[in-house]
Design a protein around this motif. Structure first.
Motif, PDB file in Angstrom:
ATOM      1  N   ALA A 133       0.710  -0.931  -0.110  1.00  0.00           N
ATOM      2  CA  ALA A 133      -0.167   0.010  -0.035  1.00  0.00           C
ATOM      3  C   ALA A 133       0.735   1.214  -0.135  1.00  0.00           C
ATOM      4  N   ASP A 134       1.883   1.290   0.684  1.00  0.00           N
ATOM      5  CA  ASP A 134       2.829   2.519   0.797  1.00  0.00           C
ATOM      6  C   ASP A 134       3.638   2.778  -0.706  1.00  0.00           C
ATOM      7  N   LEU A 135       3.794   1.491  -1.261  1.00  0.00           N
ATOM      8  CA  LEU A 135       4.328   1.753  -2.503  1.00  0.00           C
ATOM      9  C   LEU A 135       3.413   2.027  -3.833  1.00  0.00           C
ATOM     10  N   GLY A 136       1.989   1.784  -3.428  1.00  0.00           N
ATOM     11  CA  GLY A 136       0.921   2.126  -4.333  1.00  0.00           C
ATOM     12  C   GLY A 136       0.901   0.817  -5.528  1.00  0.00           C
ATOM     13  N   VAL A 137       1.196  -0.379  -5.053  1.00  0.00           N
ATOM     14  CA  VAL A 137       1.251  -1.890  -5.847  1.00  0.00           C
ATOM     15  C   VAL A 137       0.035  -2.472  -5.214  1.00  0.00           C
ATOM     16  N   ASP A 138      -1.039  -2.814  -6.206  1.00  0.00           N
ATOM     17  CA  ASP A 138      -2.005  -3.639  -5.917  1.00  0.00           C
ATOM     18  C   ASP A 138      -1.410  -4.982  -5.581  1.00  0.00           C
ATOM     19  N   ALA A 139      -2.070  -5.869  -4.544  1.00  0.00           N
ATOM     20  CA  ALA A 139      -1.758  -7.068  -4.189  1.00  0.00           C
ATOM     21  C   ALA A 139      -2.133  -8.139  -5.059  1.00  0.00           C
ATOM     22  N   ALA A 140      -3.237  -7.843  -6.009  1.00  0.00           N
ATOM     23  CA  ALA A 140      -3.463  -8.656  -6.915  1.00  0.00           C
ATOM     24  C   ALA A 140      -2.392  -8.932  -7.997  1.00  0.00           C
ATOM     25  N   GLU A 141      -1.394  -8.136  -8.215  1.00  0.00           N
ATOM     26  CA  GLU A 141      -0.274  -7.975  -9.057  1.00  0.00           C
ATOM     27  C   GLU A 141       0.939  -8.715  -8.690  1.00  0.00           C
ATOM     28  N   VAL A 142       0.968  -9.219  -7.498  1.00  0.00           N
ATOM     29  CA  VAL A 142       2.026  -9.995  -6.968  1.00  0.00           C
ATOM     30  C   VAL A 142       1.791 -10.894  -6.416  1.00  0.00           C
ATOM     31  N   GLY A 143       2.450 -11.836  -5.591  1.00  0.00           N
ATOM     32  CA  GLY A 143       2.355 -13.242  -5.069  1.00  0.00           C
ATOM     33  C   GLY A 143       2.059 -13.993  -5.913  1.00  0.00           C
ATOM     34  N   PHE A 144       1.111 -15.231  -5.630  1.00  0.00           N
ATOM     35  CA  PHE A 144       0.599 -16.554  -6.619  1.00  0.00           C
ATOM     36  C   PHE A 144      -0.297 -15.526  -7.498  1.00  0.00           C
ATOM     37  N   ALA A 145      -1.312 -14.808  -7.109  1.00  0.00           N
ATOM     38  CA  ALA A 145      -2.101 -14.235  -7.781  1.00  0.00           C
ATOM     39  C   ALA A 145      -1.728 -13.463  -9.193  1.00  0.00           C
ATOM     40  N   GLY A 146      -0.503 -13.249  -8.948  1.00  0.00           N
ATOM     41  CA  GLY A 146      -0.011 -11.945 -10.166  1.00  0.00           C
ATOM     42  C   GLY A 146       1.183 -12.849 -10.991  1.00  0.00           C
ATOM     43  N   ALA A 147       1.498 -14.087 -10.375  1.00  0.00           N
ATOM     44  CA  ALA A 147       2.629 -14.656 -10.938  1.00  0.00           C
ATOM     45  C   ALA A 147       2.443 -14.966 -12.369  1.00  0.00           C
ATOM     46  N   THR A 148       3.584 -14.923 -13.128  1.00  0.00           N
ATOM     47  CA  THR A 148       3.600 -15.226 -14.535  1.00  0.00           C
ATOM     48  C   THR A 148       4.292 -16.486 -14.753  1.00  0.00           C
ATOM     49  N   SER A 149       4.923 -17.108 -13.755  1.00  0.00           N
ATOM     50  CA  SER A 149       5.515 -18.354 -13.818  1.00  0.00           C
ATOM     51  C   SER A 149       5.173 -18.969 -12.353  1.00  0.00           C
ATOM     52  N   ALA A 150       5.215 -20.369 -12.356  1.00  0.00           N
ATOM     53  CA  ALA A 150       5.265 -21.149 -10.938  1.00  0.00           C
ATOM     54  C   ALA A 150       6.000 -22.517 -11.001  1.00  0.00           C
ATOM     55  N   VAL A 151       6.476 -22.868 -10.110  1.00  0.00           N
ATOM     56  CA  VAL A 151       6.728 -24.343  -9.868  1.00  0.00           C
ATOM     57  C   VAL A 151       5.559 -25.215  -9.760  1.00  0.00           C
ATOM     58  N   VAL A 152       5.090 -26.224 -10.791  1.00  0.00           N
ATOM     59  CA  VAL A 152       4.068 -27.066 -10.617  1.00  0.00           C
ATOM     60  C   VAL A 152       4.691 -28.413  -9.893  1.00  0.00           C
ATOM     61  N   ALA A 153       5.771 -28.750  -9.787  1.00  0.00           N
ATOM     62  CA  ALA A 153       6.109 -29.951  -9.111  1.00  0.00           C
ATOM     63  C   ALA A 153       7.637 -30.113  -8.890  1.00  0.00           C
ATOM     64  N   HIS A 154       8.035 -30.704  -7.849  1.00  0.00           N
ATOM     65  CA  HIS A 154       9.548 -30.858  -7.719  1.00  0.00           C
ATOM     66  C   HIS A 154       9.763 -32.191  -7.130  1.00  0.00           C
ATOM     67  N   SER A 155      10.975 -32.688  -6.878  1.00  0.00           N
ATOM     68  CA  SER A 155      11.461 -33.819  -6.735  1.00  0.00           C
ATOM     69  C   SER A 155      12.800 -33.656  -6.093  1.00  0.00           C
ATOM     70  N   LYS A 156      13.233 -34.736  -5.283  1.00  0.00           N
ATOM     71  CA  LYS A 156      14.602 -34.467  -4.853  1.00  0.00           C
ATOM     72  C   LYS A 156      15.540 -35.078  -5.989  1.00  0.00           C
ATOM     73  N   ARG A 157      16.854 -34.643  -5.972  1.00  0.00           N
ATOM     74  CA  ARG A 157      17.885 -35.071  -6.922  1.00  0.00           C
ATOM     75  C   ARG A 157      18.220 -36.580  -6.585  1.00  0.00           C
ATOM     76  N   PRO A 158      18.074 -37.432  -7.673  1.00  0.00           N
ATOM     77  CA  PRO A 158      18.366 -38.847  -7.439  1.00  0.00           C
ATOM     78  C   PRO A 158      19.677 -38.937  -6.920  1.00  0.00           C
ATOM     79  N   PRO A 159      19.805 -40.115  -6.202  1.00  0.00           N
ATOM     80  CA  PRO A 159      21.417 -40.481  -5.700  1.00  0.00           C
ATOM     81  C   PRO A 159      22.113 -40.768  -7.131  1.00  0.00           C
ATOM     82  N   ARG A 160      23.501 -40.562  -6.941  1.00  0.00           N
ATOM     83  CA  ARG A 160      24.240 -40.688  -7.826  1.00  0.00           C
ATOM     84  C   ARG A 160      24.711 -42.204  -8.190  1.00  0.00           C
ATOM     85  N   GLN A 161      24.365 -42.512  -9.578  1.00  0.00           N
ATOM     86  CA  GLN A 161      24.400 -43.934 -10.002  1.00  0.00           C
ATOM     87  C   GLN A 161      25.986 -44.286 -10.034  1.00  0.00           C
TER      88      GLN A 161
END
Length: 259
Positions: A206-234
């Motif tokens: 609010a101090d910066l005059g930025v709408d909360a709808a334009e940031v966070g998850f609501a305003g994100a243009t990209s997102a991580v949809v899934a992740h997994s641990k790095r597989p152990p070294r073979q």
């Protein structure tokens, strides 16, 4: 000259880093959080410019409440004051939204020069300096290994794989730096004690005059949809030379498309 230095608190790259299971964002709550390494070089460069030309150095951070720890660490190196943009709605912001918020804060501070690290160790996207400069309508001098200030003229040596390029622009401008530009100073005991009393201002969306709808998850243009641990070294492939070792080696390299 008024200089704003962008500083980000990130999980220590020397320890294991994880993503949260609920929203796939970086798990900062359980991590050992530190100043982004490249930002320490940006702080040092800002202080060296101040020592040569005078003026004020202000640290600017966007992050959760506990980022105050890194802000105080940054102030102990020598900057004069700090601004902390903190708002619950910022959680989940992408690089585009982050640049919008930081640009809004920079406009209010009205610096002659913005200095930042070329990348952060948690995101490594290397786009924020360019995005912020575009939003501010100023020059972006990125990837600097050397910065020279003469009045209102800035000259950098931009580090490249082949050597360097010389780039010049007028202030105001955004400069991003690599770790080849200087050697950051260690905070002295006097600096650590002085940092506790230096001005630290918090600002909300609010101090910066930025709408909360334009940031966070609501305003994100990209997102991580899934992740997994790095597989152990073979285990690797072992070539036992029984007279045809060279043939086996070439066959393996061919299968991996090296030859």
């Amino acid at each position: 000259m008024k200089i704003v230095v962008l500083v980000k608190q990130v999980p220590d790259s020397g320890a294991e880093r994880n993503l949260r299971s609920d929203d796939n964002t970086v798990d900062r709550g359980s991590a050992n959080n530190v100043i982004n390494e490249m930002d320490e070089y940006a702080i040092e460069e800002a202080l060296q410019v101040q020592e040569r030309h005078g003026g004020e150095v202000v640290v600017l951070t966007m992050g959760p409440a506990h980022a105050t720890e890194s802000i105080r660490k940054a102030l102990s190196m020598g900057p004069d004051a700090a601004v902390h943009v903190v708002d619950d709605a910022l959680h989940g912001s992408c690089a585009v939204a982050t640049s919008k918020v930081l640009a809004a804060a920079i406009r209010q501070l009205a610096p002659d020069l913005v200095i930042c690290g070329a990348e952060s160790t948690d995101g490594r996207v290397q786009v924020l300096p360019h995005m912020i400069a575009e939003r501010l309508g100023v020059a972006a001098l990125t990837g600097a290994r050397k910065l020279t200030v003469e009045g209102s003229t800035l000259t950098i040596e931009r580090q490249t794989e082949e050597g360097y390029e010389v780039v010049t622009a007028s202030t105001p401008a955004v400069v991003s730096v690599w770790d080849t530009i200087n050697e950051p100073r260690y905070p002295s005991f006097k600096g650590i004690m002085a940092a506790k009393k230096k001005p630290l201002e918090t600002r909300s969306l609010a101090d910066l005059g930025v709408d909360a709808a334009e940031v966070g998850f609501a305003g994100a243009t990209s997102a991580v949809v899934a992740h997994s641990k790095r597989p152990p070294r073979q285990a690797g492939n072992k070539v036992t030379d029984s007279g045809d070792g060279g043939v086996q080696l070439v066959a393996f390299l061919a299968s991996e498309k090296f030859v």
